[in-house]
Design a protein around this motif. Structure first.
Motif, PDB file in Angstrom:
ATOM      1  N   LEU A 136     -52.784 -10.056  15.693  1.00  0.00           N
ATOM      2  CA  LEU A 136     -53.823 -11.069  15.941  1.00  0.00           C
ATOM      3  C   LEU A 136     -55.150 -10.384  16.255  1.00  0.00           C
ATOM      4  O   LEU A 136     -55.191  -9.368  16.955  1.00  0.00           O
ATOM      5  N   GLU A 137     -56.203 -10.972  15.742  1.00  0.00           N
ATOM      6  CA  GLU A 137     -57.552 -10.404  15.797  1.00  0.00           C
ATOM      7  C   GLU A 137     -57.923  -9.756  17.152  1.00  0.00           C
ATOM      8  O   GLU A 137     -58.291  -8.589  17.176  1.00  0.00           O
ATOM      9  N   PRO A 138     -57.808 -10.472  18.275  1.00  0.00           N
ATOM     10  CA  PRO A 138     -58.289  -9.860  19.532  1.00  0.00           C
ATOM     11  C   PRO A 138     -57.449  -8.669  19.993  1.00  0.00           C
ATOM     12  O   PRO A 138     -57.849  -7.969  20.910  1.00  0.00           O
ATOM     13  N   TYR A 139     -56.303  -8.458  19.365  1.00  0.00           N
ATOM     14  CA  TYR A 139     -55.400  -7.390  19.804  1.00  0.00           C
ATOM     15  C   TYR A 139     -55.398  -6.193  18.863  1.00  0.00           C
ATOM     16  O   TYR A 139     -54.590  -5.291  19.008  1.00  0.00           O
ATOM     17  N   ARG A 140     -56.329  -6.182  17.913  1.00  0.00           N
ATOM     18  CA  ARG A 140     -56.373  -5.070  16.952  1.00  0.00           C
ATOM     19  C   ARG A 140     -56.978  -3.821  17.570  1.00  0.00           C
ATOM     20  O   ARG A 140     -57.643  -3.891  18.590  1.00  0.00           O
ATOM     21  N   GLY A 189     -53.194  -0.017  18.726  1.00  0.00           N
ATOM     22  CA  GLY A 189     -51.953   0.677  18.394  1.00  0.00           C
ATOM     23  C   GLY A 189     -50.761  -0.227  18.137  1.00  0.00           C
ATOM     24  O   GLY A 189     -49.657   0.274  17.912  1.00  0.00           O
ATOM     25  N   PHE A 190     -50.973  -1.545  18.114  1.00  0.00           N
ATOM     26  CA  PHE A 190     -49.839  -2.449  17.867  1.00  0.00           C
ATOM     27  C   PHE A 190     -49.322  -2.324  16.431  1.00  0.00           C
ATOM     28  O   PHE A 190     -48.116  -2.315  16.203  1.00  0.00           O
ATOM     29  N   GLY A 191     -50.246  -2.227  15.480  1.00  0.00           N
ATOM     30  CA  GLY A 191     -49.840  -2.074  14.078  1.00  0.00           C
ATOM     31  C   GLY A 191     -49.058  -0.784  13.862  1.00  0.00           C
ATOM     32  O   GLY A 191     -48.016  -0.768  13.199  1.00  0.00           O
ATOM     33  N   GLU A 192     -49.557   0.297  14.452  1.00  0.00           N
ATOM     34  CA  GLU A 192     -48.884   1.602  14.341  1.00  0.00           C
ATOM     35  C   GLU A 192     -47.476   1.528  14.947  1.00  0.00           C
ATOM     36  O   GLU A 192     -46.528   2.049  14.375  1.00  0.00           O
ATOM     37  N   ALA A 193     -47.360   0.872  16.105  1.00  0.00           N
ATOM     38  CA  ALA A 193     -46.050   0.756  16.759  1.00  0.00           C
ATOM     39  C   ALA A 193     -45.069   0.007  15.856  1.00  0.00           C
ATOM     40  O   ALA A 193     -43.892   0.363  15.761  1.00  0.00           O
ATOM     41  N   MET A 194     -45.553  -1.021  15.170  1.00  0.00           N
ATOM     42  CA  MET A 194     -44.698  -1.796  14.276  1.00  0.00           C
ATOM     43  C   MET A 194     -44.213  -0.916  13.121  1.00  0.00           C
ATOM     44  O   MET A 194     -43.029  -0.914  12.785  1.00  0.00           O
ATOM     45  N   VAL A 195     -45.133  -0.209  12.502  1.00  0.00           N
ATOM     46  CA  VAL A 195     -44.754   0.610  11.345  1.00  0.00           C
ATOM     47  C   VAL A 195     -43.834   1.746  11.780  1.00  0.00           C
ATOM     48  O   VAL A 195     -42.858   2.062  11.086  1.00  0.00           O
TER      49      VAL A 195
END
Lengths: 161, 161
Positions: free
Chosen positions: A90-94, A97-103
Motif C-alpha cells: 500500500l502506497e503509504p507503506y512503500r 522494505g516490505f516488498g523486499e521481505a515478501m520477495v
C-alpha cells in the motif's frame, strides 16, 4: 529494524475486505468471495496469498502459486516452481522494505520463482536477483517475465514456432 | 468527428522510439529492437501492434496476437482467437474515443478476443461488450481475463484440477 513478518493469509471476510485496499483486485478475489459464500471453501482456510500486517492492517500482499513440473516452460531442468503475482505494498507503506521481505519469503522455499514484472519495475526485480527471460511470443504473450534461479537451475531454451 | 484510423504498425526505429512514451514497455519491445539490429526482422516489416497517429504522434497502441485453436482454453467451440494486450492511450489523449476505436478494430476481425483487464478497468471492458470468465487458477494465474464472444461462441467449461 527486524525484517517484517510475512504470513500466509486465511480466506475469510476480513481478508477479502483488506484486499479491497489494493489496486490489483479482480476475478480471483471475486471467485474467492463466491466460494466462501457458497461454502465451497471453508472459512479461515489457507489462501495462496501471503501478506504483512502492520498492527491490524494488511499493508502488503502477494499470491504464490505452485506450478507443476509438467507445466514448466521456463526452467531447466523442468520442475515445480512458484508463480508470484499481485505483489503490492500500500502506497503509504512503500520504501520500507516490505516488498523486499515478501520477495525474500518467496525465494525462501528454494524453488524457482517466475513473475510478470509490472510497468517499469525491472530495477526492483533485478535488485532482488531476478532476470528477464528471452521473450517468446507464444509463451509470454503480453507478459514481461522475470525469473529467479536457485543454484543449479537455468533458463529453458525454446525453438521458435 | 469521424472514428480515428487504426493502423497496423511497422517495426522500425521510429516505432520503437514512439513506444518509449507508453508505460507498458518491456521484454517484448527490447526483443523487437534486438531483432531489428541483428537483421532477424526486416526494417518496416509488419508488427503485431496496431496504433492511432494524431498527426505524426503515436497516441494509442495495442498488440493483437493470433492464438491457434490448439492453444485455445477459453472458447467453445475451440478456435483461433485474438489475444489483445498493451492497450494504452497516452494520458493527454484519453477520453476521446481512441481506446474504443482500438477495441472495435480488434472486434472487426470477428474472431473471439481475450484480454487481461488491468487494474479497475472492468467498466471499460464491459462497455465494450466484454465479459469476465470463470476464474480457473491453473489457467488464469495472476490474470483477470475478459473475453468478447462473436455470435455462436461461448465460454469453454473446465473441470477443476
Amino acid at each position: 529494524m527486524a525484517a517484517p513478518t510475512v504470513e500466509r493469509l486465511r480466506v475469510n471476510y476480513k481478508t477479502l475486505e483488506d484486499f479491497q485496499n489494493f489496486k490489483e483486485v479482480g476475478i480471483q478475489e471475486l471467485s474467492m468471495k463466491e466460494e466462501l459464500e457458497e461454502n465451497i471453501i471453508e472459512n479461515d482456510s489457507e489462501s495462496p496469498f501471503y501478506g504483512i500486517y502492520f498492527g491490524n492492517k494488511l499493508v502488503a500482499r502477494m499470491c504464490l502459486y505452485l506450478i507443476k513440473q509438467k507445466y514448466d516452460h521456463y526452467f531447466e531442468p523442468p520442475q515445480d516452481y512458484l508463480e508470484l503475482w499481485k505483489l503490492e505494498v500500500l502506497e503509504p507503506y512503500r520504501g520500507q522494505g516490505f516488498g523486499e521481505a515478501m520477495v525474500n519469503h518467496a525465494k525462501s522455499f528454494n524453488l524457482p520463482v517466475k513473475t510478470n514484472a509490472r510497468q517499469r519495475s525491472d530495477h526492483f526485480w533485478e535488485k532482488m536477483g531476478f532476470e528477464p527471460v528471452t521473450y517468446h511470443p507464444e509463451r509470454d504473450r503480453g507478459e514481461n517475465p522475470y525469473v529467479w534461479f536457485p543454484a543449479g537451475v537455468s533458463e529453458q531454451t525454446h525453438e521458435e514456432d
